[in-house]
Design a protein around this motif. Structure first.
Motif, PDB file in Angstrom:
ATOM      1  N   CYS A 264       0.828  -1.212   0.000  1.00 10.01           N
ATOM      2  CA  CYS A 264       0.000   0.000   0.000  1.00 10.01           C
ATOM      3  C   CYS A 264       0.866   1.267   0.000  1.00 10.01           C
ATOM      4  N   CYS A 267      -0.019   3.527   3.414  1.00 10.48           N
ATOM      5  CA  CYS A 267       0.366   3.127   4.779  1.00 10.48           C
ATOM      6  C   CYS A 267       1.630   2.260   4.802  1.00 10.48           C
ATOM      7  N   GLY A 271      -1.648  -1.055   6.997  1.00 10.75           N
ATOM      8  CA  GLY A 271      -3.103  -1.209   7.023  1.00 10.75           C
ATOM      9  C   GLY A 271      -3.793   0.135   7.134  1.00 10.75           C
ATOM     10  N   CYS A 272      -4.664   0.450   6.167  1.00 12.68           N
ATOM     11  CA  CYS A 272      -5.394   1.730   6.211  1.00 12.68           C
ATOM     12  C   CYS A 272      -6.687   1.551   5.408  1.00 12.68           C
ATOM     13  N   CYS A 275      -6.265   0.432   1.591  1.00 13.14           N
ATOM     14  CA  CYS A 275      -5.967  -0.984   1.318  1.00 13.14           C
ATOM     15  C   CYS A 275      -6.902  -1.901   2.109  1.00 13.14           C
TER      16      CYS A 275
HETATM   17 ZN   LIG Z   1      -2.899   1.007   3.268  1.00 11.34          ZN
END
Ligand SMILES: [Zn+2]
Length: 340
Positions: A264, A267, A271-272, A275
């Motif tokens: 991604c 991030c 993790g965000c 994504c």
């Molecule tokens: Zn992300």
């Protein structure tokens, strides 16, 4: 430099102005780019701090006095202009001419062509109208193949000879076999261009969109070559360290086939929302060219092999600039387009 003397001289000359031409000459002489005021400003650097302060005040006074006087004489001269004579005010701000720029998709296309070009790929222009044969059959997608359902098609008239029916290409892969039919490997090409799907639109689907196809045919080509190429391409497109991963996928015209994910860009894999907390973004499909496709191009018995890939340029622009609706690209909305 005695500015009060110069101001006195300028005031004298201003009183004797007869027409706009003389006015413009006078303006240039004293307030223009190479005029007396500009000379005085340049000369400041040779003065001591103390002198500079004094001369600075004199310059301000000079500029203010002369600007006022010239504005007044300009009005007087303008008032005496005969009807039909055009007055050109050299001191008024210029009209700003709106400047155009590239469409965001075109910007991604240009960057892609530059990056792939630096890796030795040629850019091929294909036709948007092609036959059912090249769009489907030659790519190992016969009439009853379920993959056809996923690509609803704009037909341009049916032909009795089924494979000769014409259509708007549903993917740039339609250019693979025509190219291979008339070019002898080894070669590496990209084919950017518009494709069409007869389907309802939403934030991530439009009935027309830009794809970029890639095809590399040589002897001893492996998936490692492919991964090496796309790693370089995405690192340069997104201008940062990017990881890619290959997941098993399915396309009729490649075997084996892969889905390619990108770490991604927002991030960096943590993790965000972009994504969906997975750390990865789906970016494209690819695989080793299917033997049936090489057979269509009559390259199957000569030891050639290679990889092919296809990506949506809109998807890449959306990730790069955080755009959330693919339909914006062809909306013609200037509020959107002016941001790029
Ligand atoms: Zn992300």
């Amino acid at each position: 430099m005695d500015l009060s003397q110069i101001l006195f001289q300028a005031q004298k000359e201003a009183r004797e102005l007869k027409n706009i031409q003389q006015w413009e000459d006078l303006y240039r002489k004293y307030l223009g780019k190479k005029g007396k005021l500009s000379d005085a400003l340049v000369a400041l650097k040779d003065l001591t701090v103390e002198e500079r302060k004094k001369q600075g005040q004199a310059i301000n006074h000079f500029k203010q006095e002369l600007t006022q006087l010239l504005a007044k004489t300009q009005d007087q001269l303008r008032g005496s202009l005969k009807a039909g004579q055009r007055f050109f005010d050299v001191s008024s701000p210029a009209v700003k001419i709106p400047q155009g720029h590239g469409h965001p998709i075109m910007e991604i296309r240009r960057q892609m062509e530059e990056i792939f070009g630096s890796l030795g790929f040629s850019v091929i222009e294909g036709q948007e109208v092609t036959s059912e044969y090249y769009n489907f059959d030659a790519l190992n997608i016969p009439g009853d193949h379920p993959a056809r359902d996923a690509m609803d098609t704009f037909w341009l008239g049916q032909n009795n000879q089924r494979s000769e029916s014409m259509l708007l290409r549903t993917h740039t892969s339609a250019m693979q076999v025509p190219y291979m039919e008339c070019h002898q490997p080894p070669f590496k090409i990209i084919i950017p261009g518009m494709v069409y799907r007869y389907e309802a639109t939403d934030a991530s689907h439009d009935y027309q969109f830009y794809q970029l196809e890639g095809l590399m045919i040589d002897r001893d080509i492996s998936i490692a070559n492919f991964k090496g190429v796309i790693d370089v391409v995405f690192q340069r497109i997104f201008n940062r360290q990017i990881k890619t991963r290959l997941r098993p996928g399915f396309f009729p015209f490649t075997e084996p086939s892969f889905e390619i994910d990108l770490s991604c860009v927002k991030c960096q894999g943590k993790g965000c929302t972009l994504c969906k907390q997975t750390g990865w973004l789906e970016i494209m499909g690819a695989g080793m060219v299917h033997p049936n496709v090489l057979r269509s191009a009559k390259l199957d018995h000569s030891g050639w092999q290679g990889f092919a890939f296809g990506m949506g340029l809109g998807r890449i622009a959306m990730i790069k600039w955080g755009i959330d609706d693919i339909r914006l690209f062809f909306s013609g909305d200037l509020r959107f387009l002016k941001q790029f």
